[in-house]
Design a protein around this motif. Structure first.
Motif, PDB file in Angstrom:
ATOM      1  N   GLY A 157     -49.669  -7.025 -30.195  1.00 58.32           N
ATOM      2  CA  GLY A 157     -49.220  -7.098 -28.762  1.00 58.32           C
ATOM      3  C   GLY A 157     -49.923  -7.151 -27.549  1.00 58.32           C
ATOM      4  N   GLU A 158     -51.130  -6.859 -27.908  1.00 54.69           N
ATOM      5  CA  GLU A 158     -52.209  -6.740 -26.786  1.00 54.69           C
ATOM      6  C   GLU A 158     -52.680  -8.077 -26.450  1.00 54.69           C
ATOM      7  OE1 GLU A 158     -55.180  -4.069 -27.416  1.00 54.69           O
ATOM      8  OE2 GLU A 158     -54.171  -2.260 -26.699  1.00 54.69           O
ATOM      9  N   PRO A 159     -52.997  -8.250 -25.143  1.00 57.51           N
ATOM     10  CA  PRO A 159     -53.861  -9.516 -24.605  1.00 57.51           C
ATOM     11  C   PRO A 159     -55.378  -9.492 -24.953  1.00 57.51           C
ATOM     12  CG  PRO A 159     -53.328  -8.109 -22.644  1.00 57.51           C
ATOM     13  CD  PRO A 159     -52.601  -7.473 -24.029  1.00 57.51           C
ATOM     14  N   CYS A 160     -55.757 -10.271 -25.355  1.00 56.30           N
ATOM     15  CA  CYS A 160     -57.332 -10.468 -25.684  1.00 56.30           C
ATOM     16  C   CYS A 160     -58.019 -11.625 -25.462  1.00 56.30           C
ATOM     17  CB  CYS A 160     -57.350  -9.974 -27.322  1.00 56.30           C
ATOM     18  SG  CYS A 160     -56.766 -11.681 -28.318  1.00 56.30           S
ATOM     19  N   MET A 161     -59.359 -11.779 -25.728  1.00 56.25           N
ATOM     20  CA  MET A 161     -60.151 -12.798 -25.494  1.00 56.25           C
ATOM     21  C   MET A 161     -60.636 -13.246 -27.119  1.00 56.25           C
ATOM     22  SD  MET A 161     -59.752 -13.816 -22.593  1.00 56.25           S
ATOM     23  CE  MET A 161     -61.111 -14.811 -22.065  1.00 56.25           C
ATOM     24  N   VAL A 162     -60.452 -14.593 -27.279  1.00 56.41           N
ATOM     25  CA  VAL A 162     -61.171 -14.983 -28.529  1.00 56.41           C
ATOM     26  C   VAL A 162     -62.102 -15.860 -28.148  1.00 56.41           C
ATOM     27  CG1 VAL A 162     -60.698 -16.430 -30.449  1.00 56.41           C
ATOM     28  CG2 VAL A 162     -58.962 -14.891 -29.947  1.00 56.41           C
TER      29      VAL A 162
END
Length: 360
Positions: free
Chosen positions: A343-348
């Motif tokens: 559910g968390e935003p992240c950077m890939v």
């Protein structure tokens, strides 16, 4: 023990009432090497093996063993050992009689045959089991009997058709080590059929990936996994991410791929693709990174973690990058990166060298 034989297939085909099970397979295999025919059901790998063994007649093409054309030689005259998935043991015979059967068919003297049987039973860890019947053995022990029977007459070539498919994972791993150890110790030439990618990567010197009756890739396990030459191989062997893109620039230096689903461009080696070409960026889940300030990557895309699968030593995360684009990221569970919560935003992110641009 004699070294194994070289093997050459030249435009081998097999048609059944107009259906092409094998459509022109050619390959060369050095003596003493381990080749795996890998592919999905119906790809032609078992039919190819059966033609090498002499159990199926080719529609056309040639089979050479040590330079000798055996295309139309009867199976029992080809000097080939065979191990089947269902073991194919004789239930009315003891273990020793099963292993000695090929020697009896070749009229080997009884005393010599008895010595050879005992030698190969010891080799597969069944030296004390000669007087038992096969129904008294476990699946793994039965497979060892089948292996000893295939090797006892010192064949120049050994063929194995999904021999470990009926075993549980622990036994499969154990038998993989034993088969590979015997192959190396005796200098055997082995052609091995499986649809298990991990098995192929673990055991092989080379892997021939088959699709639709053709060999679509013939390479070492490392090359097959790390730098597959086409999308089928990339998708069939191991876990894969495919991101649709369009080649923007294919200059001699750095080059760029545009991802229409996100309307962003990323750095990628597109040198083998013409500008304007539709393609896919192929990248393994373990090559992607969920980024924080301590792990900057050349290419970074914003996303949201939508799922997690716990795998023990690692976890597989699903990350949605856009409405129609999701990738999987695999990473170790200890000592790597920031904590990740569904559910968390992240950077890939990833490095250009960790991805390959393939034709769409």
């Amino acid at each position: 023990m004699p070294l194994g034989a070289s093997l050459s297939l030249h435009e081998l085909t097999r048609f059944y009432e107009g259906f092409g099970a094998v459509k022109g397979v050619s390959l060369s295999l050095e003596a003493g090497s381990f080749l795996t025919l890998l592919g999905p059901s119906g790809s032609g790998k078992t039919t190819t093996l059966m033609m090498i063994a002499g159990f199926a007649e080719p529609t056309s093409g040639r089979i050479l063993v040590n330079g000798r054309d055996v295309t139309h030689v009867p199976a029992h005259q080809r000097d080939i050992g065979m191990v089947f998935q269902n073991y194919a043991l004789f239930p009315h015979m003891t273990v020793a009689e099963n292993v000695g059967f090929p020697l009896r068919m070749r009229k080997v003297a009884k005393s010599e045959a008895a010595d050879r049987v005992q030698t190969f039973l010891k080799m597969v860890g069944l030296g004390e089991y000669g007087r038992r019947y096969t129904h008294q053995l476990s699946g793994g022990q039965q497979q060892r009997v089948a292996l000893a029977r295939a090797l006892v007459f010192s064949p120049s070539l050994v063929l194995m058709d999904e021999p470990l498919g009926a075993l549980d994972r622990r036994l499969r791993l154990q038998m993989q080590e034993e088969i590979k150890g015997l192959q190396s110790e005796l200098g055997l030439t082995v052609v091995y059929v499986t649809h298990d990618q991990e098995e192929a990567l673990t055991m092989s010197d080379n892997i021939a990936v088959m699709e639709g009756g053709l060999i679509t890739s013939y390479a070492s396990p490392r090359t097959t996994y790390e730098t597959p030459g086409n999308r089928f191989v990339a998708g069939f062997v191991g876990e894969s991410n495919f991101i649709r893109c369009r080649v923007v620039e294919a200059a001699g230096g750095g080059s760029t791929a545009h991802i229409p689903a996100l309307d962003v461009s990323v750095e990628a080696d597109t040198s083998s693709h013409a500008p304007g070409t539709d393609a896919v960026i192929f990248i393994r889940p373990e090559r992607l990174r969920i980024c924080d300030d301590s792990s900057p990557q050349v290419n970074q895309l914003a996303g949201v973690v939508t799922g997690e699968i716990y795998l023990g030593e690692s976890s597989m995360y699903r990350v949605r990058l856009g409405p129609d684009l999701e990738v999987r990221v695999k990473r170790p569970n200890r000592g790597y990166g920031k904590p990740v919560t569904v559910g968390e935003p992240c950077m890939v992110g990833w490095r250009p060298a960790d991805a390959i641009v393939l034709a769409a």
